[in-house]
Design a protein around this motif. Structure first.
Motif, PDB file in Angstrom:
ATOM      1  N   PRO A 195       0.813  -1.232   0.000  1.00  0.00           N
ATOM      2  CA  PRO A 195       0.000   0.000   0.000  1.00  0.00           C
ATOM      3  C   PRO A 195       0.845   1.280   0.000  1.00  0.00           C
ATOM      4  O   PRO A 195       0.375   2.331  -0.446  1.00  0.00           O
ATOM      5  N   ALA A 196       2.078   1.210   0.501  1.00  0.00           N
ATOM      6  CA  ALA A 196       2.943   2.408   0.498  1.00  0.00           C
ATOM      7  C   ALA A 196       3.445   2.743  -0.914  1.00  0.00           C
ATOM      8  O   ALA A 196       4.011   3.810  -1.137  1.00  0.00           O
ATOM      9  N   PHE A 197       3.245   1.836  -1.867  1.00  0.00           N
ATOM     10  CA  PHE A 197       3.617   2.020  -3.273  1.00  0.00           C
ATOM     11  C   PHE A 197       5.055   2.550  -3.442  1.00  0.00           C
ATOM     12  O   PHE A 197       5.289   3.607  -4.046  1.00  0.00           O
ATOM     13  N   PRO A 198       6.033   1.785  -2.921  1.00  0.00           N
ATOM     14  CA  PRO A 198       7.429   2.247  -3.024  1.00  0.00           C
ATOM     15  C   PRO A 198       7.943   2.303  -4.465  1.00  0.00           C
ATOM     16  O   PRO A 198       8.922   2.998  -4.755  1.00  0.00           O
ATOM     17  N   GLU A 199       7.233   1.594  -5.386  1.00  0.00           N
ATOM     18  CA  GLU A 199       7.657   1.588  -6.800  1.00  0.00           C
ATOM     19  C   GLU A 199       7.441   2.948  -7.463  1.00  0.00           C
ATOM     20  O   GLU A 199       7.914   3.188  -8.573  1.00  0.00           O
ATOM     21  N   LYS A 200       6.721   3.853  -6.754  1.00  0.00           N
ATOM     22  CA  LYS A 200       6.456   5.191  -7.304  1.00  0.00           C
ATOM     23  C   LYS A 200       7.745   5.876  -7.765  1.00  0.00           C
ATOM     24  O   LYS A 200       7.788   6.477  -8.841  1.00  0.00           O
ATOM     25  N   ALA A 201       8.814   5.730  -6.962  1.00  0.00           N
ATOM     26  CA  ALA A 201      10.080   6.401  -7.294  1.00  0.00           C
ATOM     27  C   ALA A 201      10.644   5.878  -8.617  1.00  0.00           C
ATOM     28  O   ALA A 201      11.201   6.650  -9.414  1.00  0.00           O
ATOM     29  N   LEU A 230      -2.743   0.851  -7.779  1.00  0.00           N
ATOM     30  CA  LEU A 230      -1.836   1.875  -7.236  1.00  0.00           C
ATOM     31  C   LEU A 230      -1.169   2.675  -8.365  1.00  0.00           C
ATOM     32  O   LEU A 230      -1.110   3.905  -8.322  1.00  0.00           O
ATOM     33  N   ALA A 231      -0.668   1.953  -9.389  1.00  0.00           N
ATOM     34  CA  ALA A 231       0.005   2.646 -10.496  1.00  0.00           C
ATOM     35  C   ALA A 231      -0.989   3.508 -11.280  1.00  0.00           C
ATOM     36  O   ALA A 231      -0.659   4.611 -11.734  1.00  0.00           O
ATOM     37  N   HIS A 232      -2.222   3.011 -11.406  1.00  0.00           N
ATOM     38  CA  HIS A 232      -3.248   3.767 -12.125  1.00  0.00           C
ATOM     39  C   HIS A 232      -3.644   5.022 -11.354  1.00  0.00           C
ATOM     40  O   HIS A 232      -3.695   6.133 -11.900  1.00  0.00           O
ATOM     41  N   GLU A 233      -3.882   4.843 -10.051  1.00  0.00           N
ATOM     42  CA  GLU A 233      -4.301   5.995  -9.227  1.00  0.00           C
ATOM     43  C   GLU A 233      -3.211   7.071  -9.170  1.00  0.00           C
ATOM     44  O   GLU A 233      -3.506   8.260  -9.066  1.00  0.00           O
ATOM     45  N   ALA A 234      -1.941   6.630  -9.261  1.00  0.00           N
ATOM     46  CA  ALA A 234      -0.841   7.606  -9.224  1.00  0.00           C
ATOM     47  C   ALA A 234      -0.572   8.217 -10.598  1.00  0.00           C
ATOM     48  O   ALA A 234       0.331   9.040 -10.752  1.00  0.00           O
ATOM     49  N   GLY A 235      -1.335   7.771 -11.610  1.00  0.00           N
ATOM     50  CA  GLY A 235      -1.227   8.397 -12.937  1.00  0.00           C
ATOM     51  C   GLY A 235      -0.079   7.887 -13.794  1.00  0.00           C
ATOM     52  O   GLY A 235       0.352   8.568 -14.733  1.00  0.00           O
ATOM     53  N   PHE A 236       0.416   6.679 -13.494  1.00  0.00           N
ATOM     54  CA  PHE A 236       1.573   6.177 -14.248  1.00  0.00           C
ATOM     55  C   PHE A 236       1.211   5.259 -15.410  1.00  0.00           C
ATOM     56  O   PHE A 236       2.092   4.841 -16.149  1.00  0.00           O
ATOM     57  N   LEU A 237      -0.051   4.884 -15.562  1.00  0.00           N
ATOM     58  CA  LEU A 237      -0.392   3.973 -16.658  1.00  0.00           C
ATOM     59  C   LEU A 237      -0.699   4.775 -17.919  1.00  0.00           C
ATOM     60  O   LEU A 237      -1.376   5.804 -17.865  1.00  0.00           O
ATOM     61  N   ASN A 238      -0.176   4.279 -19.043  1.00  0.00           N
ATOM     62  CA  ASN A 238      -0.435   4.954 -20.322  1.00  0.00           C
ATOM     63  C   ASN A 238      -0.367   3.948 -21.468  1.00  0.00           C
ATOM     64  O   ASN A 238      -0.236   2.742 -21.227  1.00  0.00           O
TER      65      ASN A 238
END
Ligand code: ZN
Length: 475
Positions: A195-201, A230-238
Motif C-alpha cells: 500500500p505504500a507504493f514504493p515503486e512510485k520512485a 496503485l500505479a493507475h491511481e498515481a497516474g503512471f499507466l499509459n
C-alpha cells in the motif's frame, strides 16, 4: 537507385498485415535500402536488384516478441519441469546472483540468434539480471552484435526497483542507450501491491527518462490487482505500458488497463506451465485490450512465435468451449481466428512498442523487416489453402527460409548470415561450466529435477474382478 541495396521476393503468398489484412497471391515485395518500396504483382525493379524466389512460400512481416528474458537462454531447457516457485527460488533467491556480465552476454547472444532464426525480427529483452551496469553493458553488447532489432528492458531482481533506478550508474547507462537508435529502451520491474507504493520512485525515473515501463502483472502468488490500482491511481499507466501475463486479475484491473490504452503481452506457453493463471486472451478480448505475444524464457519453452500462436489459439478456444459446456451450451463458431494470432505476432507487437508507424506490416515506406516461410523439402509446405491457418498451425521455425531486418538479409536459404554460432556456443559453454562449478553437482542436478508430488490414484469401482486369475475381490 541501383547503388542502394535492393531485394525482391517474387511470387509468394503475401500477408501484408496492413489495416485491411490484405492477402496477395503470386505477389512480390520489393525492398530498397532499409524500407519496403512496393508490394504487388509483377513489380518492375531497379537494375541489380537481388531476386529471391518466394513461389510456394508465405511472405509476412517480421514477428515481434514483447517479452523474453534473453539472458536465461544460456540455461536452455534446464527448468522444463519447473513451476514459478522453482523459478523464483533458482533465479531470484539462489542462483541468479552467480551470473556474471559475460554470462548475461552469452545468453543474450544465443537468444538473439535464436530469435532471428525463427523469424522474430524484434525482441524485447526483459533483462532482470542486471546486477551492475557491467552486466547491462554485456546485455547491450550482445544485442548490438546480432543483426536484429531489440528493446533492452532494464531490470535487476537482486535489488528493489526504487534502489537500482535511483543509481547514477543506471541513469547514465540509460541515457547512453537512449542515444542509440538501433536499441530501444524500457524499464522492467514489478509492483508488489504494497500500500505504500514504493515503486512510485521507479515510475518517476521512467517518466523523467521518457521510457515505457513493463511489469509482470496478474501473476498468481506474486502480483495482483493492487499493483495495477496503485500505479493507475498515481497516474503512471499509459498507452506505452506493457503488462505481461495479466492472467490472475479482476475485471477492475482490465478496465484500468483498457482505459489508459495499455497492452498485454501474453506468453501462453508460460502461463500454461508455470502457473501465473489461465492464458487471458479470452478475457482481454472481452475488455478490448490490445494483445501482443511473447515466449517469456527458454529456460522452459521454445523461443519461437509459431508455438506462441498455436498455444494461444488452443488456450483461447479451449476456454471458450469449457465455459460454454459449463452452461450446457455448444460453441458452433470459434471467436479467435488464426488471422488474429498472426496479427498479434506482428502488428500487435508493433503497436505495443509504439512502432505502428514503421513496423508490423508490409507496406511501402515501412521498415523492411520481412520473413519468407518456404521449405521445398517439407511435405507440410503445401498446399497453402488458408495462409493464416498455415502460419499458425502448420509452419515451424525450420520453415523460415529468409529473414530481412532493416532491408538486410540476415537469414538466407535457411542459414543465418553473419552470426558466428560456434563462437556463441563457446561463450554459452563457459557460462554453463561456471554455474555448474559454482553450484556443485548436487545442487545443479536438484535444480533441474524438482521433486514429483505423489499422485493419489482414486478408488475405481470397476476393479472388483481380477480377470487374470478369475478371482473376485471385495464383498
Ligand atoms: Zn517474464
Amino acid at each position: 537507385m541501383a547503388d542502394q541495396n535492393s531485394v525482391v521476393l517474387r511470387g509468394g503468398t503475401v500477408l501484408t498485415l496492413d489495416a485491411q489484412h490484405t492477402v496477395l497471391r503470386d505477389a512480390d515485395v520489393l525492398v530498397t535500402g532499409d524500407r519496403v518500396a512496393a508490394v504487388g504483382t509483377g513489380l518492375a525493379v531497379p537494375e541489380g536488384t537481388r531476386e529471391i524466389d518466394a513461389r510456394d512460400g508465405v511472405v509476412m512481416p517480421g514477428m515481434i516478441d514483447t517479452h523474453r528474458h534473453m539472458w536465461q537462454t544460456a540455461m536452455r531447457g534446464y527448468g522444463a519441469d519447473w513451476t514459478l516457485t522453482q523459478y523464483f527460488v533458482w533465479y531470484y533467491l539462489e542462483s541468479g546472483k552467480h551470473f556474471r556480465p559475460q554470462d548475461v552476454r552469452a545468453g543474450n547472444l544465443l537468444a538473439a540468434a535464436e530469435a532471428l532464426d525463427a523469424g522474430v525480427t524484434t525482441c524485447v529483452d526483459w533483462s532482470h539480471g542486471l546486477q551492475t551496469v557491467e552486466h547491462a553493458e554485456g546485455a547491450a553488447d550482445a544485442l548490438r552484435t546480432i543483426p536484429g532489432r531489440y528493446v533492452l528492458a532494464y531490470g535487476n531482481i537482486q535489488q528493489a526497483p526504487w534502489e537500482w533506478s535511483a543509481s547514477a550508474d543506471f541513469q547514465a547507462f540509460a541515457r547512453r542507450v537512449l542515444d542509440d537508435d538501433r536499441l530501444g529502451f524500457q524499464m522492467a520491474f514489478d509492483v508488489t501491491g504494497d500500500p505504500a507504493f514504493p515503486e512510485k520512485a521507479a515510475y518517476e525515473v521512467a517518466r523523467e527518462l521518457g521510457v515505457p515501463v513493463t511489469t509482470h502483472a496478474g501473476v498468481w502468488g506474486a502480483t495482483n490487482d493492487d499493483g495495477i490500482r496503485l500505479a493507475h491511481e498515481a497516474g503512471f499507466l499509459n498507452d506505452a505500458s506493457i503488462f505481461v501475463h495479466a492472467a490472475t486479475l479482476s475485471a477492475d484491473s482490465y478496465h484500468r488497463i483498457a482505459a489508459t490504452g495499455g497492452s498485454v503481452s501474453v506468453s501462453t506457453e508460460s502461463e500454461q506451465s508455470a502457473g501465473q493463471g489461465y492464458p487471458p486472451t479470452w478475457a482481454l478480448r472481452a475488455h478490448n485490450i490490445p494483445v501482443s505475444l511473447s515466449m517469456d524464457t527458454s529456460v522452459w519453452w521454445s523461443g519461437d512465435l509459431f508455438s506462441a500462436m498455436r498455444t494461444t489459439l488452443g488456450a483461447d478456444r479451449s476456454r471458450e468451449h469449457f465455459e460454454a459446456h459449463q452452461k450446457g451450451d455448444t460453441v458452433t463458431h470459434c471467436s479467435l481466428r488464426a488471422e488474429h494470432v498472426v496479427d498479434w505476432a506482428t502488428r500487435g507487437g508493433a503497436a505495443a512498442l509504439g512502432r505502428s508507424a514503421d513496423l508490423g506490416s508490409l507496406e511501402p515506406g515501412k521498415k523492411a523487416d520481412v520473413v519468407l516461410l518456404k521449405n521445398d523439402a517439407s511435405p507440410v509446405s503445401f498446399p497453402v489453402l488458408n495462409p493464416y491457418g498455415h502460419v499458425a498451425f502448420q509452419a515451424q521455425r525450420g520453415d523460415v527460409h529468409t529473414v530481412l531486418v532493416d532491408g538486410r538479409v540476415v537469414k538466407d536459404e535457411h542459414r543465418l548470415v553473419g552470426v558466428d554460432l560456434a563462437a556463441i556456443r563457446r561463450e554459452v559453454e563457459g557460462t554453463v561450466e561456471h554455474l555448474r562449478a559454482t553450484l556443485g553437482e548436487e545442487a545443479w542436478a536438484k535444480g533441474m529435477n524438482p521433486d514429483v508430488p505423489a499422485t493419489k490414484v482414486l478408488d475405481n469401482p470397476y476393479t472388483y474382478t481380477d480377470y487374470a486369475s478369475g478371482a473376485t475381490h471385495g464383498g
